[in-house]
Design a protein around this motif. Structure first.
Motif, short mmCIF file in Angstrom:
data_model
loop_
_atom_site.label_atom_id
_atom_site.label_comp_id
_atom_site.label_asym_id
_atom_site.label_seq_id
_atom_site.Cartn_x
_atom_site.Cartn_y
_atom_site.Cartn_z
N HIS A 1 8.36 2.11 7.73
CA HIS A 1 7.87 3.32 8.05
C HIS A 1 8.21 3.46 9.29
N GLY B 1 4.04 -6.84 14.98
CA GLY B 1 3.01 -5.89 14.82
C GLY B 1 2.94 -5.28 13.50
N GLN B 2 4.01 -5.59 12.53
CA GLN B 2 4.11 -4.99 11.32
C GLN B 2 3.01 -5.59 10.33
N THR B 3 2.39 -4.38 9.81
CA THR B 3 1.27 -4.93 8.79
C THR B 3 1.40 -4.35 7.46
N VAL B 4 2.44 -3.40 7.31
CA VAL B 4 2.68 -2.95 5.90
C VAL B 4 4.20 -3.17 5.72
N PHE C 1 7.76 -1.09 13.69
CA PHE C 1 7.47 -2.48 13.89
C PHE C 1 8.46 -3.34 12.91
N HIS D 1 -3.45 -0.68 17.26
CA HIS D 1 -2.71 -0.43 16.13
C HIS D 1 -3.41 -0.98 15.21
N PHE E 1 2.68 11.27 5.53
CA PHE E 1 1.42 11.31 5.43
C PHE E 1 0.44 10.86 6.69
N MET E 2 -0.77 11.09 6.77
CA MET E 2 -1.66 10.87 7.97
C MET E 2 -1.78 9.28 7.99
N ASP E 3 -1.94 8.67 9.17
CA ASP E 3 -2.35 7.20 9.06
C ASP E 3 -3.81 7.17 8.94
N VAL E 4 -4.47 6.29 8.21
CA VAL E 4 -5.65 6.38 7.90
C VAL E 4 -6.36 5.70 8.86
N PHE E 5 -5.79 4.74 10.04
CA PHE E 5 -6.37 4.18 11.12
C PHE E 5 -5.62 4.87 12.40
N HIS F 1 6.46 5.34 12.65
CA HIS F 1 5.05 6.11 13.33
C HIS F 1 5.26 7.34 14.07
N ILE G 1 0.69 -1.32 0.04
CA ILE G 1 0.17 0.03 -0.05
C ILE G 1 0.84 1.27 -0.08
N PHE G 2 1.88 1.25 0.66
CA PHE G 2 2.83 2.30 0.75
C PHE G 2 3.52 2.85 -0.51
P1 5GP Z 1 2.57 -1.23 10.75
O1 5GP Z 1 1.33 -2.12 11.37
O2 5GP Z 1 3.14 -1.84 9.35
O3 5GP Z 1 3.51 -0.72 11.55
O4 5GP Z 1 1.82 0.07 10.30
C1 5GP Z 1 0.94 0.39 9.19
C2 5GP Z 1 0.07 1.39 9.20
O5 5GP Z 1 -0.32 1.64 8.06
C3 5GP Z 1 -0.92 1.29 10.31
O6 5GP Z 1 -0.98 2.18 11.49
C4 5GP Z 1 -2.18 1.43 9.51
O7 5GP Z 1 -3.25 2.09 10.14
C5 5GP Z 1 -1.76 2.07 8.23
N1 5GP Z 1 -2.56 2.01 7.17
C6 5GP Z 1 -2.78 0.94 6.52
N2 5GP Z 1 -3.53 1.03 5.30
C7 5GP Z 1 -3.30 2.35 5.02
C8 5GP Z 1 -3.69 3.14 3.92
O8 5GP Z 1 -4.17 2.59 3.24
N3 5GP Z 1 -3.28 4.60 3.86
C9 5GP Z 1 -2.82 5.10 5.12
N4 5GP Z 1 -2.58 6.40 5.19
N5 5GP Z 1 -2.49 4.33 6.31
C10 5GP Z 1 -2.89 2.98 6.03
#
Ligand code: 5GP
Length: 145
Positions: free
Chosen positions: A107, A100-103, A94, A122, A35-39, A109, A12-13
């Motif tokens: 990056h 806890g990493q999802t993307v 992360f 998170h 950019f702003m985190d969407v969640f 935070h 996504i990034f």
């Molecule tokens: P991670 O879990 O990898 O450390 O952080 C990924 C972050 O990306 C999470 O805080 C999640 O809310 C954010 N995120 C996921 N999908 C999107 C998106 O489509 N746009 C934006 N701006 N943030 C996103």
């Protein structure tokens, strides 16, 4: 995904960086994009990513890119402070799903905190309103020095 793996160009990034997905942009220079985190876990939760990188996590990143990323994080964190006047700021990152990493594009935070206000979950809370995120992004962007 564990700590090992290959960079996925469809993450996504990467798509945000290519302009294929919208994002509430706070700041951009030759090295980083913020950019702003969407969640958001709190009001003003901002993400900073390296623009020219195929590192999935901090362990894989080149020293020079990492240096520029940290400088970018400091710059944006100072702007978040000036714009939103938090009592504290969590700066976190992360590596790997169990952490806890999802993307999987490196990056960092920036999560402003206020005394007595609990932090959200998170990467799983409620999706923020796009217009509100845009307004916050503008507020923070105005404080970039
Ligand atoms: P991670 O879990 O990898 O450390 O952080 C990924 C972050 O990306 C999470 O805080 C999640 O809310 C954010 N995120 C996921 N999908 C999107 C998106 O489509 N746009 C934006 N701006 N943030 C996103």
């Amino acid at each position: 995904m564990s700590l090992d793996g290959t960079y996925d160009d469809g993450n996504i990034f990467a798509r945000i960086l290519r302009g294929e997905m919208p994002a509430a942009r706070v700041f951009e220079d030759e090295h980083v994009f913020a950019f702003m985190d969407v969640f958001p876990q709190s009001k003003g939760h901002t993400l900073v990513i390296p623009k020219h990188s195929r590192a999935r996590n901090l362990l894989e990143e080149e020293p020079q890119v990492l240096s520029e990323l940290v400088l970018g994080v400091q710059r944006v964190a100072r702007a978040v402070r000036a714009a939103l006047k938090p009592d504290g700021i969590v700066i976190t990152q992360f590596n790997g799903a169990p952490a806890g990493q999802t993307v999987y594009h490196l990056h960092v935070h920036i999560i402003p905190r206020w005394e007595g206000v609990p932090v959200g979950r998170h990467a799983g809370g409620q999706m923020a309103d796009a217009e509100e995120l845009k307004a916050l992004a503008q507020q923070i962007a105005a404080q970039i020095t």
